[in-house]
Motif scaffolding. Structure first.
Motif, PDB file in Angstrom:
ATOM      1  N   GLN A 140       1.444 -55.377   7.866  1.00  0.00           N
ATOM      2  CA  GLN A 140      -0.004 -55.494   7.756  1.00  0.00           C
ATOM      3  C   GLN A 140      -0.717 -54.805   8.921  1.00  0.00           C
ATOM      4  N   ASP A 189      -0.093 -50.946   8.824  1.00  0.00           N
ATOM      5  CA  ASP A 189      -0.902 -50.291   7.796  1.00  0.00           C
ATOM      6  C   ASP A 189      -2.362 -50.198   8.215  1.00  0.00           C
ATOM      7  N   GLN A 190      -2.859 -51.251   8.864  1.00  0.00           N
ATOM      8  CA  GLN A 190      -4.258 -51.239   9.283  1.00  0.00           C
ATOM      9  C   GLN A 190      -4.486 -50.225  10.402  1.00  0.00           C
ATOM     10  N   GLN A 206      -6.922 -46.803  10.284  1.00  0.00           N
ATOM     11  CA  GLN A 206      -8.032 -46.573  11.203  1.00  0.00           C
ATOM     12  C   GLN A 206      -7.848 -45.336  12.078  1.00  0.00           C
ATOM     13  N   VAL A 232      -6.975 -57.583  11.054  1.00  0.00           N
ATOM     14  CA  VAL A 232      -6.498 -57.397   9.687  1.00  0.00           C
ATOM     15  C   VAL A 232      -7.046 -58.540   8.849  1.00  0.00           C
ATOM     16  N   ARG A 286      -3.202 -57.630   2.226  1.00  0.00           N
ATOM     17  CA  ARG A 286      -4.224 -57.021   3.080  1.00  0.00           C
ATOM     18  C   ARG A 286      -5.377 -56.533   2.220  1.00  0.00           C
TER      19      ARG A 286
END
Length: 360
Positions: free
Chosen positions: A121, A124-125, A129, A220, A227
């Protein structure tokens, strides 16, 4: 000496170690920075490198950005020395003494409960960004997967396995800093998050804010382990926004947030969408039912520029609490049968889907 069978006392000790590392993985206490830096020094010494300067940042996002300031070639070389080579050496030594007896009880459980959620999570975030190019340069950070490694090493030490000394520094760091980047003359370390919110099944979840949040505001958002975009949680989406989202999992979360666990049934009823054909048992999901509905175009009071059909179906995979997720999947308006609609979502013909034993 080879260990062939674990005693009852040893098995009980594994449970304690497993739970300790799961607690570490979910901790929001401020890091003991002095302890972490001692671990960095020990980890570097284990591979013959001088101690680096330690720089602390507040989040993995800040760490990923900072790590790009250092040459990728040097970063990769040192990361390999400090991380992968140590663990490869330790793993080989342990297997010679005890095999894989501890893997399921400690490694797998810590990895599933902490690594699989937090690592994926947060990673991936960060990627979302900072962009794929930046993240691809720094993804080798020593991150929450170290909880699994560290629990595995502690567990083996507890039953008398030798040859694990080289990993002690890494374990010390892992207990304090969930993400860090070792480089030639500098190590970038992150403090723990300030928020880690979960549901009653231990999945990342917060209906009012970030499920994981760091001191600098990076976070997150998650809905029962999935997510989701931040604005789905705050301020929340209306129904048209939810139904237009192109990701079925995120769309499902949005519908649940709007109308609860039985959200699709409530929304279909409230919208007055006309059912197309009869409901049909799902060939790929025994015991479950497929139903197809007509959703009119926006000019006729619907939600989309053109008419579509909505397939109401149930996931073939049972959740840990015994429930199944419901989905509303949009399919072309020309489809007139729910089994044909389900087949279309898998790229199959209706006859092919009718012969499927279990849908994924």
């Amino acid at each position: 000496m080879t260990i062939d069978v674990l005693t009852a006392e040893q098995v009980a000790a594994l449970d304690v170690i497993r739970d300790r590392w799961i607690d570490i993985g979910w901790s929001t206490e401020r890091a003991d920075r002095a302890a972490a830096e001692r671990g960095v020094t020990e980890a570097y010494a284990a591979v013959g490198l001088p101690a680096p300067a330690c720089v602390w940042v507040d989040s993995p996002l800040a760490g990923a950005i900072a790590a790009t300031q250092v040459g990728a070639q040097v970063r990769t070389q040192v990361r390999t020395q400090v991380g992968a080579q140590v663990w490869d050496q330790v793993r080989d030594q342990v297997r010679a003494q005890v095999g894989d007896q501890v893997a399921t009880q400690v490694w797998d459980q810590v990895g599933t409960q902490v690594g699989a959620q937090v690592r994926a999570q947060v990673g991936d975030q960060v990627r979302a960004q900072v962009g794929a190019q930046v993240w691809d340069q720094v993804w080798r950070a020593l991150d929450p997967s170290l909880c699994s490694w560290s629990a595995w090493a502690d567990a083996h030490e507890s039953i008398g396995v030798t040859g694990l000394a080289a990993s002690k520094g890494l374990r010390t760091v892992a207990a304090q800093s969930p993400w860090w980047w070792p480089m030639r003359d500098i190590a970038i370390l992150t403090d723990r998050p300030t928020v880690m919110a979960r549901d009653n099944q231990g999945r990342l979840h917060n209906p009012t804010g970030p499920a994981i949040e760091y001191a600098d505001g990076f976070g997150v958002h998650a809905w029962h382990g999935t997510r989701v975009p931040a604005d789905l949680i705050t301020p929340g989406w209306d129904l048209p926004t939810a139904l237009r989202h192109d990701n079925a999992e995120v769309r499902r979360c949005a519908i649940e947030r709007i109308a609860g666990q039985d959200g699709w049934a409530k929304i279909i009823t409230a919208a007055g969408w006309e059912q197309v054909g009869d409901a049909h048992p799902d060939p790929g999901n025994p015991g479950q039912t497929l139903a197809l509905y007509h959703v009119p175009a926006a000019r006729d009071g619907g939600l989309y520029p053109e008419p579509v059909r909505l397939l109401h179906c149930v996931n073939a995979t049972v959740e840990r609490d015994g429930t199944r997720h419901e989905f509303g999947l949009t399919v072309p308006a020309g489809i007139g049968d729910p089994v044909e609609a389900a087949a279309w979502t898998f790229g199959l013909t209706q006859n092919e889907y009718a012969r499927v034993q279990r849908a994924c």
